[in-house]
Design a protein around this motif. Structure first.
Motif, short mmCIF file in Angstrom:
data_model
loop_
_atom_site.label_atom_id
_atom_site.label_comp_id
_atom_site.label_asym_id
_atom_site.label_seq_id
_atom_site.Cartn_x
_atom_site.Cartn_y
_atom_site.Cartn_z
N GLY A 1 0.82 -1.20 0.00
CA GLY A 1 0.00 0.00 0.00
C GLY A 1 0.86 1.26 0.00
N TRP A 2 0.21 2.38 0.26
CA TRP A 2 0.91 3.68 0.29
C TRP A 2 1.17 4.13 1.72
CZ3 TRP A 2 2.58 5.56 -4.28
CH2 TRP A 2 1.90 5.21 -5.45
N GLU A 3 1.34 3.17 2.64
CA GLU A 3 1.44 3.51 4.07
C GLU A 3 2.87 3.70 4.57
OE1 GLU A 3 -2.31 1.58 3.10
OE2 GLU A 3 -0.29 0.75 3.02
N GLU B 1 11.90 2.06 1.16
CA GLU B 1 10.50 1.72 1.44
C GLU B 1 9.59 2.92 1.20
OE1 GLU B 1 9.14 -0.69 4.99
OE2 GLU B 1 11.19 -0.19 5.61
N TYR B 2 9.97 4.05 1.79
CA TYR B 2 9.14 5.25 1.70
C TYR B 2 9.12 5.79 0.27
CZ TYR B 2 8.08 5.96 6.63
OH TYR B 2 7.58 5.83 7.90
N PHE B 3 10.23 5.67 -0.44
CA PHE B 3 10.29 6.15 -1.82
C PHE B 3 9.18 5.53 -2.66
CE2 PHE B 3 11.93 5.72 -6.20
CZ PHE B 3 12.14 7.05 -6.50
N PHE B 4 8.93 4.24 -2.45
CA PHE B 4 7.92 3.55 -3.25
C PHE B 4 6.54 3.55 -2.59
CE2 PHE B 4 11.84 1.64 -4.91
CZ PHE B 4 11.62 1.81 -6.27
N VAL C 1 9.27 -6.32 1.78
CA VAL C 1 10.01 -6.91 0.67
C VAL C 1 11.04 -5.91 0.12
CG1 VAL C 1 9.82 -7.95 -1.62
CG2 VAL C 1 8.04 -8.36 0.09
N ILE C 2 10.60 -4.69 -0.15
CA ILE C 2 11.52 -3.68 -0.68
C ILE C 2 12.61 -3.36 0.33
CG2 ILE C 2 11.68 -1.24 -1.33
CD1 ILE C 2 9.08 -1.58 -2.86
N HIS C 3 12.27 -3.32 1.60
CA HIS C 3 13.26 -3.03 2.63
C HIS C 3 14.41 -4.04 2.59
CE1 HIS C 3 14.40 -1.52 6.77
NE2 HIS C 3 15.08 -2.67 6.70
#
Length: 270
Positions: free
Chosen positions: A145-147, A224-227, A152-154
């Motif tokens: 989500g956008w939270e 994480e936040y970038f995406f 996974v990305i981390h």
């Protein structure tokens, strides 16, 4: 020109087709993919299939994966590579281990006085140098989500970081990027976050305070936040966002703003 690599790619995709309905359900779960172009969506779908053939998913008791769940994981893993070309960015590991819940992991730290401390910490993910990626399945399901959260990305950001050796917050930069500028921008933001927490350990920081642990975690958290919360990252540390934009060659913030323009009720951080 005939290409063996292209032939193998097409052969793999033909052997492992993804039904449109299955991919639609994956996309519905991963709202942070909203706004991708048709070409980007096709690349992501095909690359997810190839990722699943290249990496072995080891499930522990309590985790059961079908095609949709496997694609759910793979699509999140592949999003950061969307515009990075055909290089093998996820080299150095062949296995992803999936736990049914958070897990205990032995930790070791030597303090400034030279005293070594050992303990067991509860983790939802780990990435080992020249070893597997370990993920708690509930964390995978909670991502997408956008939270401002994406397990996974981390963890795969750590793998990108490790391409230069030990994780230190400096992945291999592109030729059009300057290492000195990256280091300066990241260090300034990292120091700012630590100053806020030094003043008040319980401060409501603009990004997850775990980013202040060390430069490697700062890179993983900001990725994480970038995406998944590009508006929050850009608002707090615009220069960090710009460096990540250069590295990942994407602009999730522009995509999010376009979604909100077309759909005024499009909500994030719910």
């Amino acid at each position: 020109m005939w290409s063996l690599t292209a032939w193998r790619r097409q052969r793999t995709l033909a052997k492992h087709p993804v039904a449109l309905e299955t991919w639609r359900r994956v996309r519905e779960h991963l709202r942070f993919l909203d706004g991708l172009s048709d070409a980007e969506d096709q690349w992501l779908r095909e690359s997810s299939v190839l990722f699943l053939q290249a990496k072995h998913l080891t499930t522990l008791p309590g985790v059961e994966l079908h095609q949709e769940e496997r694609l759910l994981l793979a699509a999140q893993a592949q999003l950061p590579l969307l515009h990075l070309g055909e290089l093998n960015w996820y080299q150095g590991f062949h296995e992803i281990v999936l736990y049914p819940d958070d897990f205990l992991s032995p930790q070791r730290h030597r303090d400034a006085a030279g005293v070594e401390h050992e303990w067991e910490g509860e983790h939802s993910g780990e990435a080992w140098q020249q070893g597997p990626v370990i993920l708690a399945w509930p964390g995978v399901l909670a991502s997408g989500g956008w939270e401002g959260y994406n397990l996974v990305i981390h963890e795969l950001a750590h793998k990108l970081d490790m391409l230069n050796g030990d994780a230190n917050g400096m992945p291999p930069l592109h030729s059009d990027m300057r290492a000195s500028e990256w280091s300066s921008v990241m260090q300034h933001a990292y120091d700012d976050l630590n100053r806020q927490l030094d003043r008040n350990p319980d401060a409501e920081t603009p990004i997850d305070p775990y980013a202040a642990e060390n430069p490697a975690e700062f890179f993983a958290v900001t990725s994480e936040y970038f995406f998944s919360a590009p508006d929050l990252l850009s608002g707090a540390y615009p220069q960090v966002y710009q460096q990540l934009q250069l590295f990942y060659r994407q602009d999730p913030l522009a995509r999010l703003k376009q979604l909100q323009t077309v759909h005024p009720d499009y909500r994030v951080h719910d």
